[in-house]
Design a protein around this motif. Structure first.
Motif, PDB file in Angstrom:
ATOM      1  N   GLU A  65       0.820  -1.209   0.000  1.00 34.14           N
ATOM      2  CA  GLU A  65       0.000   0.000   0.000  1.00 34.14           C
ATOM      3  C   GLU A  65       0.853   1.258   0.000  1.00 34.14           C
ATOM      4  OE1 GLU A  65      -3.057  -0.090  -0.647  1.00 34.14           O
ATOM      5  OE2 GLU A  65      -3.324  -2.245  -0.388  1.00 34.14           O
ATOM      6  N   ALA A  66       1.986   1.201   0.715  1.00 36.77           N
ATOM      7  CA  ALA A  66       2.882   2.365   0.760  1.00 36.77           C
ATOM      8  C   ALA A  66       3.465   2.649  -0.622  1.00 36.77           C
ATOM      9  CB  ALA A  66       3.996   2.129   1.771  1.00 36.77           C
ATOM     10  N   MET A  67       3.959   1.624  -1.301  1.00 36.32           N
ATOM     11  CA  MET A  67       4.543   1.813  -2.636  1.00 36.32           C
ATOM     12  C   MET A  67       3.476   2.247  -3.634  1.00 36.32           C
ATOM     13  SD  MET A  67       7.513  -1.051  -3.257  1.00 36.32           S
ATOM     14  CE  MET A  67       6.344  -2.404  -3.403  1.00 36.32           C
ATOM     15  N   ASN A  68       2.305   1.672  -3.528  1.00 31.48           N
ATOM     16  CA  ASN A  68       1.216   2.026  -4.439  1.00 31.48           C
ATOM     17  C   ASN A  68       0.835   3.497  -4.284  1.00 31.48           C
ATOM     18  OD1 ASN A  68      -0.899   1.886  -6.236  1.00 31.48           O
ATOM     19  ND2 ASN A  68      -2.262   0.769  -4.869  1.00 31.48           N
ATOM     20  N   MET A  69       0.703   3.958  -3.040  1.00 30.34           N
ATOM     21  CA  MET A  69       0.359   5.353  -2.787  1.00 30.34           C
ATOM     22  C   MET A  69       1.446   6.292  -3.292  1.00 30.34           C
ATOM     23  SD  MET A  69      -0.728   7.169   0.833  1.00 30.34           S
ATOM     24  CE  MET A  69      -2.320   6.340   0.867  1.00 30.34           C
ATOM     25  N   TYR A  70       2.693   5.915  -3.075  1.00 27.27           N
ATOM     26  CA  TYR A  70       3.829   6.748  -3.477  1.00 27.27           C
ATOM     27  C   TYR A  70       3.930   6.847  -4.999  1.00 27.27           C
ATOM     28  CZ  TYR A  70       8.661   8.518  -3.402  1.00 27.27           C
ATOM     29  OH  TYR A  70       9.799   9.276  -3.568  1.00 27.27           O
ATOM     30  N   ASN A  71       3.845   5.718  -5.685  1.00 26.14           N
ATOM     31  CA  ASN A  71       4.046   5.708  -7.135  1.00 26.14           C
ATOM     32  C   ASN A  71       2.856   6.276  -7.903  1.00 26.14           C
ATOM     33  OD1 ASN A  71       6.531   4.541  -6.733  1.00 26.14           O
ATOM     34  ND2 ASN A  71       5.865   2.452  -7.193  1.00 26.14           N
ATOM     35  N   PRO A 227      10.107   1.959 -10.061  1.00 29.79           N
ATOM     36  CA  PRO A 227       9.768   1.379 -11.381  1.00 29.79           C
ATOM     37  C   PRO A 227       8.448   0.611 -11.391  1.00 29.79           C
ATOM     38  CG  PRO A 227      12.073   0.933 -10.809  1.00 29.79           C
ATOM     39  CD  PRO A 227      11.410   1.453  -9.570  1.00 29.79           C
ATOM     40  N   LEU A 228       7.890   0.307 -10.229  1.00 29.89           N
ATOM     41  CA  LEU A 228       6.625  -0.443 -10.177  1.00 29.89           C
ATOM     42  C   LEU A 228       5.474   0.543 -10.334  1.00 29.89           C
ATOM     43  CD1 LEU A 228       7.434  -2.830  -7.175  1.00 29.89           C
ATOM     44  CD2 LEU A 228       7.982  -3.110  -9.601  1.00 29.89           C
ATOM     45  N   VAL A 229       5.114   0.813 -11.572  1.00 30.10           N
ATOM     46  CA  VAL A 229       4.217   1.936 -11.855  1.00 30.10           C
ATOM     47  C   VAL A 229       2.737   1.576 -11.741  1.00 30.10           C
ATOM     48  CG1 VAL A 229       5.870   3.132 -13.317  1.00 30.10           C
ATOM     49  CG2 VAL A 229       4.377   1.407 -14.318  1.00 30.10           C
ATOM     50  N   THR A 230       2.399   0.297 -11.643  1.00 31.94           N
ATOM     51  CA  THR A 230       0.986  -0.093 -11.557  1.00 31.94           C
ATOM     52  C   THR A 230       0.707  -0.797 -10.232  1.00 31.94           C
ATOM     53  OG1 THR A 230       1.284  -2.285 -12.549  1.00 31.94           O
ATOM     54  CG2 THR A 230       0.962  -0.435 -14.058  1.00 31.94           C
ATOM     55  N   ARG A 231      -0.578  -0.847  -9.882  1.00 33.76           N
ATOM     56  CA  ARG A 231      -0.986  -1.569  -8.673  1.00 33.76           C
ATOM     57  C   ARG A 231      -0.626  -3.047  -8.784  1.00 33.76           C
ATOM     58  NH1 ARG A 231      -7.122  -0.713  -7.547  1.00 33.76           N
ATOM     59  NH2 ARG A 231      -6.541  -1.560  -5.519  1.00 33.76           N
ATOM     60  N   LYS A 232      -0.769  -3.606  -9.996  1.00 28.99           N
ATOM     61  CA  LYS A 232      -0.460  -5.014 -10.197  1.00 28.99           C
ATOM     62  C   LYS A 232       1.020  -5.276  -9.982  1.00 28.99           C
ATOM     63  CE  LYS A 232      -1.039  -8.853 -13.442  1.00 28.99           C
ATOM     64  NZ  LYS A 232      -1.530  -9.263 -14.787  1.00 28.99           N
ATOM     65  N   ASN A 233       1.877  -4.351 -10.459  1.00 25.67           N
ATOM     66  CA  ASN A 233       3.317  -4.480 -10.234  1.00 25.67           C
ATOM     67  C   ASN A 233       3.640  -4.535  -8.748  1.00 25.67           C
ATOM     68  OD1 ASN A 233       4.402  -2.434 -13.051  1.00 25.67           O
ATOM     69  ND2 ASN A 233       4.037  -4.619 -12.913  1.00 25.67           N
ATOM     70  N   CYS A 234       3.056  -3.604  -7.993  1.00 26.35           N
ATOM     71  CA  CYS A 234       3.302  -3.554  -6.546  1.00 26.35           C
ATOM     72  C   CYS A 234       2.844  -4.850  -5.878  1.00 26.35           C
ATOM     73  CB  CYS A 234       2.577  -2.357  -5.923  1.00 26.35           C
ATOM     74  SG  CYS A 234       3.231  -0.746  -6.403  1.00 26.35           S
ATOM     75  N   ALA A 235       1.673  -5.340  -6.273  1.00 27.98           N
ATOM     76  CA  ALA A 235       1.136  -6.564  -5.675  1.00 27.98           C
ATOM     77  C   ALA A 235       2.014  -7.764  -6.011  1.00 27.98           C
ATOM     78  CB  ALA A 235      -0.294  -6.798  -6.156  1.00 27.98           C
TER      79      ALA A 235
END
Length: 411
Positions: A65-71, A227-235
Motif C-alpha cells: 500500500e505504501a509503494m502504491n500510494m507513493y508511485n 519502477p513499479l508503476v501499476t498496482r499489479k506491479n506492486c502486488a
C-alpha cells in the motif's frame, strides 16, 4: 510479439528484484542470529510458525500500500507519503520521522552488535576489525544510489534464501538426534498440550509488533520501488517478497523450536545450534549467511536514511556532488549506530525494536491497511474514470455507449 514478451519478462524481473530488496532488509542481524525469532516466535510455542506467516503477510501488505500510494501520486519523499496517508490531519507525519530515526539507529546497531558477537565468536577476528569490514562494505554499497542497492540486495537476497533453506532444513532434519533437542512437531505438540490457546493474544501482539518495526524500510522501498508503476506491479512484487520472507522465517522458527534445549539464553541461538550439530561445513556456511544478512539489512536501512538527508539544502551547500553528500550522511549514521551497539543485541531487539514496534502499529500498520487501502482503491477508481472521460473527449461517438460502473459513479 517478441518485444511484448521481453517487456513482460523485464517487468516480472523488476518485481522480483524489488521483492528481494524487502526480503534482504528483513533478513538482517536479528534474523540471522536467531535472536528475533527466539524473542517473538519461539516463545509462542506451537503458535510460533503460524504467527510468523501472518506477520510476513501483514508486513508485505503494508509495504504494498505504501509503494502504491507513493508511485500512483508521483510523490518525491516519504514525508509526502505520510502526509497523503494522514490527510486531512496535519503534523502526524512527524511521528514517523521520530520512529524512523530511532529505528535506523536500532537496526544498524543490531547489525554492528551481531557482527561483533558472531564474527568474533566464529573466527576470533578482533571486534573492531570486524566492525570496520562490515561498515566499509555497507558504506560503499549505500552511497552510489538506488540502482546499486537494488542489484546488490537482489543477489544477496537470493544467496540468503538458498542458505536459509539449506541451514534450517538440516537443523530441522537433525532435531531429536542430539541430546537436548527434539523434532519441532514434538515441541509444538507438547506446548499445545500444556498451553492450548492461552498465548493467542501475545501472538497477535507479536505479529503486529514485529511487522511494525520492520517498516523502518519504507523510505528505502518507495525509492527502489519507483519502477513499479501499476498496482499489479506492486502486488506481484510483494507476493514474491511474502513467499521468500514466510519461507525463511517459518523454517527458522521451526528449527529453533527443536533446539531451545541447546542454545538456552544464548544471544546467538542459530550459531550455537549449528555448532552443536557437529558439522564444520554447516558452521562455515552459517558464517557466510550471517555476513550477507548483516550487510543486506545494513545497506537497505542506511540507504533510506541517506536518501532522506543527502538532498537537504544544508548539505548541497557543502558539496554539489551527490556521492559526496551521500558519503557524509552514511558515515554519520554508521558512527552514531556504533555507539548504540554497546547496549547488546538482545536488549536492542527486545526493548528498542519492541517499543518502536508498538508505535508502528498505530502510525503505520493499521493506517496503511485501512485508510491507505481505501484511499488507494478510490484513487485508482477516480484515475480510471478520468482516463475514460479523456478518451471519450477524443472520441465523442464512444460517449453514448459509455456507462460508468457503480463504484466509479458513486464518486
Amino acid at each position: 510479439m517478441a518485444n511484448i514478451s521481453s517487456i513482460k519478462a523485464a517487468s516480472l524481473s523488476m518485481c522480483f528484484s524489488v521483492g528481494a530488496v524487502l526480503f534482504s532488509s528483513h533478513a538482517g542481524g536479528g534474523f540471522a542470529t536467531g535472536n528475533q525469532e527466539n524473542v517473538y516466535f519461539v516463545s509462542l510455542g506451537w503458535l510460533g510458525p503460524i504467527t510468523a506467516i501472518i506477520t510476513m503477510l501483514l508486513f508485505t501488505l503494508t509495504i504494498k500500500e505504501a509503494m502504491n500510494m507513493y508511485n500512483s501520486r508521483h510523490l518525491t519523499s516519504y514525508r509526502q507519503l505520510f502526509q497523503n496517508l494522514y490527510s486531512p490531519f496535519k503534523g502526524i507525519e512527524y511521528l514517523f520521522e521520530a520512529f524512523f530515526y530511532i529505528m535506523v539507529l536500532m537496526a544498524v546497531s543490531a547489525t554492528i552488535s551481531g557482527a561483533a558477537s558472531a564474527i568474533n565468536a566464529q573466527t576470533g577476528l578482533n571486534y573492531y576489525t570486524g566492525i570496520g569490514v562490515v561498515g566499509a562494505i555497507i558504506f560503499f554499497l549505500t552511497i552510489f544510489g538506488a540502482g546499486l542497492v537494488r542489484r546488490a540486495t537482489t543477489y544477496m537476497g537470493i544467496a540468503i534464501l538458498a542458505m536459509v533453506i539449506m541451514i534450517f532444513s538440516v537443523g530441522i532434519y537433525m532435531g531429536g538426534s542430539i541430546e537436548g533437542t527434539q523434532f519441532f512437531t514434538a515441541a509444538m505438540a507438547q506446548d499445545f498440550a500444556a498451553n492450548g490457546f492461552s498465548k493467542l493474544p501475545t501472538a497477535i501482539l507479536h505479529a503486529f509488533t514485529y511487522s511494525g518495526f520492520q517498516c523502518v524500510v519504507i523510505p528505502t522501498m518507495i525509492v527502489v520501488g519507483t519502477p513499479l508503476v501499476t498496482r499489479k506491479n506492486c502486488a506481484t512484487s510483494m507476493w514474491f517478497s511474502f513467499a521468500m520472507n514466510a519461507i525463511a522465517l517459518t523454517l527458522a522458527v521451526c528449527m529453533l523450536l527443536g533446539w531451545t534445549g541447546i542454545y538456552g539464553k544464548s544471544p546467538l541461538p542459530t550459531l550455537t545450534s549449528c555448532k552443536a550439530m557437529g558439522m564444520s561445513w554447516l558452521t562455515i556456511a552459517y558464517s557466510a549467511f550471517l555476513l550477507l544478512c548483516l550487510i543486506s539489512t545494513g545497506v537497505t536501512t542506511v540507504f533510506g536514511f541517506t536518501a532522506r538527508f543527502s538532498e537537504t539544502k544544508c548539505l548541497k551547500k557543502v558539496s554539489h556532488n551527490a556521492v559526496t553528500r551521500s558519503a557524509i550522511v552514511t558515515l554519520f549514521i554508521i558512527i552514531a549506530s556504533m555507539t548504540v551497539s554497546v547496549a547488546g543485541l538482545t536488549n536492542i531487539i527486545k526493548y528498542g525494536y519492541g517499543y518502536c514496534g508498538y508505535l508502528a502499529i498505530a502510525i503505520i500498520i493499521v493506517p496503511f491497511l485501512t485508510v491507505g487501502y481505501y484511499k488507494n482503491k478510490r484513487y485508482a477508481s477516480d484515475s480510471e474514470y478520468r482516463a475514460r472521460i479523456d478518451a471519450m473527449n477524443e472520441n465523442p461517438e464512444a460517449a453514448q455507449a459509455f456507462q460508468p460502473t457503480a463504484e466509479v459513479a458513486g464518486h
